[in-house]
Design an enzyme around this catalytic site. Structure first.
Site, PDB file in Angstrom:
ATOM      1  N   ASN A 126       1.746  -6.587  17.857  1.00  0.00           N
ATOM      2  CA  ASN A 126       2.375  -7.209  16.599  1.00  0.00           C
ATOM      3  C   ASN A 126       4.008  -6.952  16.516  1.00  0.00           C
ATOM      4  O   ASN A 126       4.555  -7.170  15.764  1.00  0.00           O
ATOM      5  CB  ASN A 126       1.852  -6.779  15.230  1.00  0.00           C
ATOM      6  CG  ASN A 126       0.386  -7.132  15.234  1.00  0.00           C
ATOM      7  OD1 ASN A 126      -0.183  -8.175  15.736  1.00  0.00           O
ATOM      8  ND2 ASN A 126      -0.473  -6.535  14.397  1.00  0.00           N
ATOM      9  N   CYS A 167      -6.799 -14.713  13.223  1.00  0.00           N
ATOM     10  CA  CYS A 167      -8.281 -14.069  12.894  1.00  0.00           C
ATOM     11  C   CYS A 167      -8.586 -14.623  11.314  1.00  0.00           C
ATOM     12  O   CYS A 167      -7.853 -14.658  10.467  1.00  0.00           O
ATOM     13  CB  CYS A 167      -8.294 -12.391  12.793  1.00  0.00           C
ATOM     14  SG  CYS A 167      -7.895 -11.792  14.383  1.00  0.00           S
ATOM     15  N   ASP A 225      -5.563  -2.650   9.556  1.00  0.00           N
ATOM     16  CA  ASP A 225      -6.205  -3.104  11.130  1.00  0.00           C
ATOM     17  C   ASP A 225      -7.152  -1.849  11.406  1.00  0.00           C
ATOM     18  O   ASP A 225      -7.699  -2.122  12.530  1.00  0.00           O
ATOM     19  CB  ASP A 225      -4.978  -3.117  12.062  1.00  0.00           C
ATOM     20  CG  ASP A 225      -4.329  -4.492  11.760  1.00  0.00           C
ATOM     21  OD1 ASP A 225      -3.226  -4.777  12.350  1.00  0.00           O
ATOM     22  OD2 ASP A 225      -4.883  -5.403  10.954  1.00  0.00           O
TER      23      ASP A 225
HETATM   24  C1  EPZ Z   1       0.094  -9.092  10.031  1.00  0.00           C
HETATM   25  O1  EPZ Z   1      -0.359 -10.224   9.523  1.00  0.00           O
HETATM   26  C2  EPZ Z   1      -0.409  -8.704  11.485  1.00  0.00           C
HETATM   27  N1  EPZ Z   1      -0.226  -9.797  12.122  1.00  0.00           N
HETATM   28  C3  EPZ Z   1      -2.075  -8.249  10.836  1.00  0.00           C
HETATM   29  O2  EPZ Z   1      -2.520  -8.048  12.326  1.00  0.00           O
HETATM   30  C4  EPZ Z   1      -1.975  -7.098  10.118  1.00  0.00           C
HETATM   31  O3  EPZ Z   1      -3.204  -6.905   9.846  1.00  0.00           O
HETATM   32  C5  EPZ Z   1      -1.038  -7.706   8.850  1.00  0.00           C
HETATM   33  O4  EPZ Z   1       0.290  -7.911   9.424  1.00  0.00           O
HETATM   34  C6  EPZ Z   1      -0.837  -6.362   7.952  1.00  0.00           C
HETATM   35  O5  EPZ Z   1      -0.309  -5.404   8.521  1.00  0.00           O
HETATM   36  C7  EPZ Z   1       0.603 -10.376  13.053  1.00  0.00           C
HETATM   37  O6  EPZ Z   1       1.695  -9.445  12.928  1.00  0.00           O
HETATM   38  C8  EPZ Z   1       0.509 -11.406  14.168  1.00  0.00           C
HETATM   39  P1  EPZ Z   1       0.872 -10.168   5.864  1.00  0.00           P
HETATM   40  P2  EPZ Z   1       0.220 -11.178   8.531  1.00  0.00           P
HETATM   41  O7  EPZ Z   1       1.780 -11.512   5.739  1.00  0.00           O
HETATM   42  O8  EPZ Z   1       1.662 -11.362   8.805  1.00  0.00           O
HETATM   43  C9  EPZ Z   1      -1.226 -12.413   2.131  1.00  0.00           C
HETATM   44  C10 EPZ Z   1      -4.194  -7.859  13.948  1.00  0.00           C
HETATM   45  O9  EPZ Z   1      -5.413  -7.624  13.764  1.00  0.00           O
HETATM   46  N2  EPZ Z   1      -0.004 -13.363   2.391  1.00  0.00           N
HETATM   47  O10 EPZ Z   1       1.447  -8.898   5.643  1.00  0.00           O
HETATM   48  O11 EPZ Z   1      -0.636 -12.319   8.336  1.00  0.00           O
HETATM   49  C11 EPZ Z   1      -1.899 -12.294   3.266  1.00  0.00           C
HETATM   50  O12 EPZ Z   1      -3.260 -13.383   3.060  1.00  0.00           O
HETATM   51  C12 EPZ Z   1      -3.732  -8.829  12.701  1.00  0.00           C
HETATM   52  O13 EPZ Z   1      -3.559  -7.357  14.576  1.00  0.00           O
HETATM   53  C13 EPZ Z   1      -0.019 -14.416   1.406  1.00  0.00           C
HETATM   54  O14 EPZ Z   1      -0.752 -14.234   0.469  1.00  0.00           O
HETATM   55  O15 EPZ Z   1      -0.066 -10.295   7.130  1.00  0.00           O
HETATM   56  C14 EPZ Z   1      -2.791 -10.768   3.022  1.00  0.00           C
HETATM   57  O16 EPZ Z   1      -3.640 -11.269   1.941  1.00  0.00           O
HETATM   58  C15 EPZ Z   1      -4.721  -8.974  11.528  1.00  0.00           C
HETATM   59  N3  EPZ Z   1       1.070 -15.400   1.673  1.00  0.00           N
HETATM   60  C16 EPZ Z   1      -1.472 -10.276   2.711  1.00  0.00           C
HETATM   61  O17 EPZ Z   1      -0.467 -11.244   2.026  1.00  0.00           O
HETATM   62  C17 EPZ Z   1       1.950 -15.091   2.643  1.00  0.00           C
HETATM   63  O18 EPZ Z   1       2.848 -16.228   2.780  1.00  0.00           O
HETATM   64  C18 EPZ Z   1      -0.686  -9.529   3.906  1.00  0.00           C
HETATM   65  O19 EPZ Z   1      -0.562 -10.550   5.006  1.00  0.00           O
HETATM   66  C19 EPZ Z   1       1.631 -14.293   3.737  1.00  0.00           C
HETATM   67  C20 EPZ Z   1       0.759 -13.286   3.361  1.00  0.00           C
END
Ligand code: EPZ
Length: 412
Positions: free
Chosen positions: A22, A115, A301
């Site tokens: 990441n 995912c 994670d």
């Molecule tokens: C990043 O995902 C990572 N992926 C994830 O790792 C990790 O679990 C996550 O951050 C939290 O640490 C990558 O970096 C490619 P978020 P991301 O935006 O950016 C909601 C792995 O297994 N949200 O912090 O998608 C979202 O749905 C993966 O390595 C919105 O609602 O995570 C979630 O419920 C899985 N609107 C929460 O916020 C948005 O525009 C956190 O998501 C963006 C996110």
């Protein structure tokens, strides 16, 4: 890809942690922002990275990836609509949006994949781009953005804590002269990207108050950067040592995983933590009551990994998933393996036990697949895990690493 795992073998040895998935993904995307070649070290050889590299090649960049070192030459970079299958396959492709807005003030891209752990909207990203002076529209699965204002100064506040949206807002902000980003969420991987952008020459200052950027001239130079260790991969091998034997995890940064390591030590697990290695020995802990949260809280994670680690507790532990809506698969697998476990929405409780009935499992996402592998190694016989390719998206050389520790895995 399906694998067969024979449970019961004693796990012992040393494993070298790879670079963080990441961090590597946004770093490779951000290499397009450099005014010269980029040399990245400690890049994990995982399928998500191969996909991102392929997108760079579609954009006429030269990418040489040997061992864990990658040379990227963006001198022939051209703007193209990002309508590539690789964009739909992974989540991290959305970092090209912020990078393209910084470089071209426009972007056309297929909406990201990744995912299936929840709805995973990108509304926070889109709000940040709008606040920075861009307009967007979505038709089907095509997102189009372009600049509609001439403002060069902006202060934006992210609507909710989001790793991806914070990084993407920072990339897009580099197209303006002066930007402040409030309520950004920069975990160790995000901090690694900020370090890289500063090495390229972008004057960025990140404090508790916010992230501050002011445009400056970039020099033409070779930028060298080493990807930070993958704290999620590291924790997975620490859990394996605590569950099954005696594992020394090297090339890690324990400071990036302070809270989960403290939880384990407070529970009484046998851990020896040094500057860049963690020695985990089979041991049992007191029951734990845990909840995932944004950094530095318990990372989502490793939530599924903890679900399996609870098997080595003397009593019933509980965990609550607060980040994603659909990340509780492993608890159904525990129940089907004979474990006393209860699931209530995004909460689960697990009674520690040493009797795990091996069975056929199906991986639903990257971290669920890794937790299934730990569970299968604990089993009383032969297990099968289908969809194991999910795990290869985020764990560098995991089959060889587990085999080198004594694990018995066969690719079917
Ligand atoms: C990043 O995902 C990572 N992926 C994830 O790792 C990790 O679990 C996550 O951050 C939290 O640490 C990558 O970096 C490619 P978020 P991301 O935006 O950016 C909601 C792995 O297994 N949200 O912090 O998608 C979202 O749905 C993966 O390595 C919105 O609602 O995570 C979630 O419920 C899985 N609107 C929460 O916020 C948005 O525009 C956190 O998501 C963006 C996110």
């Amino acid at each position: 890809m399906d694998i067969q795992v024979l449970g019961g073998s004693y796990i012992k040895g040393t494993v070298q942690c790879s670079g963080a998935k990441n961090a590597a993904i946004p770093l490779i995307c951000a290499s397009l922002l450099a005014k010269g070649k980029v040399l990245l070290r400690n890049v994990p050889r995982i399928s998500d990275v191969f996909d991102i590299c392929q997108i760079l090649r579609y954009l006429d960049c030269r990418v040489i990836f040997k061992g864990h070192t990658m040379l990227i030459d963006n001198v022939n970079l051209k703007y193209k609509p990002l309508f590539f299958d690789e964009c739909r396959r992974i989540r991290g492709s959305y970092y090209f949006i912020g990078v393209f807005l910084a470089l071209f003030s426009k972007c056309e891209i297929w909406l990201p994949g990744g995912c299936k752990i929840g709805a995973r909207p990108i509304d926070v990203h889109l709000q940040a781009f709008t606040d920075l002076g861009f307009t967007y529209h979505i038709e089907g699965n095509i997102l189009t953005l372009y600049k509609t204002t001439t403002n060069e100064v902006a202060t934006i506040a992210l609507a909710k804590p989001s790793v991806g949206a914070s990084m993407n807002a920072l990339f897009a902000a580099l197209s303006l002269s002066k930007v402040t980003i409030l309520h950004g969420l920069f975990e160790p991987e995000g901090m690694d990207v900020i370090t890289f952008l500063k090495e390229i020459g972008y004057p960025i200052f990140y404090t508790q108050e916010g992230l501050f950027y002011e445009k400056a001239r970039l020099e033409f130079k070779l930028v060298k950067h080493t990807v930070i260790p993958d704290r999620i991969e590291a924790f997975t091998y620490v859990a394996l040592g605590l569950l099954k034997g005696d594992v020394v995890v090297k090339r890690v940064n324990p400071k990036d995983m302070q809270y989960p390591l403290e939880v384990l030590k407070d529970a009484g697990y046998q851990l020896l933590i040094k500057d860049n290695e963690i020695h985990a020995k089979k041991s049992y802990g007191k029951p734990m009551l845990l909840k995932t949260g944004v950094y530095p809280a318990l990372p989502t994670d490793i939530q599924s990994i903890f679900g399996v680690l609870f098997l080595n507790t003397i009593g019933t532990s509980q965990i609550e998933e607060t980040i994603f809506e659909n990340r509780m698969q492993i608890y159904t697998d525990l129940i089907q393996s004979g474990v006393e476990c209860r699931i209530e929405g995004n909460k689960a409780s697990v009674l520690g036990t040493t009797i795990i009935h091996s069975k056929e499992y199906k991986a639903y996402d990257l971290r669920h697949g890794a937790a299934l592998l730990l569970l299968a190694l604990l089993g009383d016989g032969e297990s099968k895990i289908s969809n194991f390719e999910y795990v290869l998206r985020g764990y560098d050389d995991i089959i060889h690493k587990i085999k080198s520790l004594g694990g018995k895995i066969t690719i079917l």
